[in-house]
Structure formats: structure tokens, C-alpha cells
Design a protein around this motif. Structure first.
Motif, short mmCIF file in Angstrom:
data_model
loop_
_atom_site.label_atom_id
_atom_site.label_comp_id
_atom_site.label_asym_id
_atom_site.label_seq_id
_atom_site.Cartn_x
_atom_site.Cartn_y
_atom_site.Cartn_z
N GLY A 1 33.85 44.65 30.94
CA GLY A 1 35.19 44.36 31.40
C GLY A 1 35.52 42.88 31.26
N LEU A 2 36.75 42.55 31.55
CA LEU A 2 37.24 41.17 31.42
C LEU A 2 36.47 40.21 32.31
CD1 LEU A 2 39.28 39.23 30.17
CD2 LEU A 2 40.83 39.80 32.05
N THR A 3 36.24 40.59 33.55
CA THR A 3 35.52 39.70 34.47
C THR A 3 34.12 39.42 33.97
OG1 THR A 3 36.78 40.64 36.31
CG2 THR A 3 34.80 39.39 36.86
N ASP A 4 33.44 40.43 33.48
CA ASP A 4 32.09 40.28 32.93
C ASP A 4 32.09 39.31 31.75
OD1 ASP A 4 29.40 40.66 32.55
OD2 ASP A 4 29.55 42.75 31.94
N LYS A 5 33.08 39.45 30.88
CA LYS A 5 33.17 38.57 29.70
C LYS A 5 33.45 37.13 30.11
CE LYS A 5 36.21 40.75 27.21
NZ LYS A 5 37.01 41.37 26.15
N ILE A 6 34.30 36.94 31.10
CA ILE A 6 34.62 35.58 31.57
C ILE A 6 33.40 34.93 32.19
CG2 ILE A 6 35.93 34.29 33.31
CD1 ILE A 6 38.26 36.24 32.78
N LEU B 1 27.60 34.74 24.51
CA LEU B 1 28.83 34.61 23.74
C LEU B 1 29.04 35.78 22.79
CD1 LEU B 1 28.96 30.80 22.91
CD2 LEU B 1 30.42 32.08 24.47
N ILE B 2 27.99 36.20 22.12
CA ILE B 2 28.12 37.32 21.18
C ILE B 2 28.51 38.60 21.93
CG2 ILE B 2 26.82 38.85 19.64
CD1 ILE B 2 25.23 36.34 18.76
N THR B 3 27.82 38.88 23.03
CA THR B 3 28.16 40.10 23.77
C THR B 3 29.56 40.02 24.37
OG1 THR B 3 27.05 39.27 25.77
CG2 THR B 3 25.77 40.71 24.31
N SER B 4 30.02 38.84 24.71
CA SER B 4 31.38 38.68 25.23
C SER B 4 32.41 38.97 24.15
CB SER B 4 31.60 37.27 25.77
OG SER B 4 30.82 37.06 26.91
N THR C 1 31.22 47.91 32.97
CA THR C 1 32.08 47.11 33.84
C THR C 1 33.53 47.19 33.37
OG1 THR C 1 31.66 45.10 32.58
CG2 THR C 1 30.24 45.53 34.48
N ARG C 2 33.77 47.97 32.35
CA ARG C 2 35.10 48.11 31.77
C ARG C 2 35.87 49.19 32.50
NH1 ARG C 2 37.16 50.67 26.58
NH2 ARG C 2 38.91 49.33 26.03
N LYS C 3 37.11 48.88 32.84
CA LYS C 3 37.96 49.86 33.50
C LYS C 3 38.55 50.78 32.46
CE LYS C 3 39.20 46.96 37.38
NZ LYS C 3 40.25 46.26 38.09
#
Length: 67
Positions: free
Chosen positions: A6-11, A45-48, A63-65
């Protein structure tokens, strides 16, 4: 490869990578520690960017909605 971040995880992952880069370029970390943390930063970074974490996949964790 189904997206599972999800976005929070990527941030959070991107922020950690930036912090590691700042620590390295300000010479607060060096040597083996810098290499290990640098590898983690690159992986974060790659996984994000691809929104996929291979460690989440075997456990079915996401973690993605879903919309």
C-alpha cells in the motif's frame, strides 16, 4: 506479480532509504555497516517502485487496500 504494498508501506520504505542515504553521505555510517544498509536501501526502493514485496507473498500478506 500481484501488487501487495500500500501507499503507506511504500512511503515508509522510501523514507528509510532516504535516511540511509543521508547518513552515508554525511559520513555518519561507513564500512561494512554502510554497505549492508545501502543494500537494504536499494531493496526498499525497488520494492517501493514495483509495489511488490517478495517476503509478503508466501504468507499472503498485503498492505494494499483492495477497491
Amino acid at each position: 506479480m500481484k501488487k501487495n504494498m500500500g501507499l503507506t508501506d511504500k512511503i515508509i520504505r522510501s523514507s528509510i532509504a532516504v535516511i540511509i542515504a543521508i547518513l552515508y553521505f554525511t559520513n555518519l555510517i561507513s564500512g561494512t555497516l554502510a554497505i549492508i544498509l545501502g543494500i537494504f536501501a536499494i531493496i526498499f526502493l525497488i520494492t517501493s517502485f514495483v509495489s511488490f514485496c517478495p517476503l509478503y507473498f508466501p504468507f499472503g500478506f498485503s498492505t494494499r487496500k483492495e477497491v
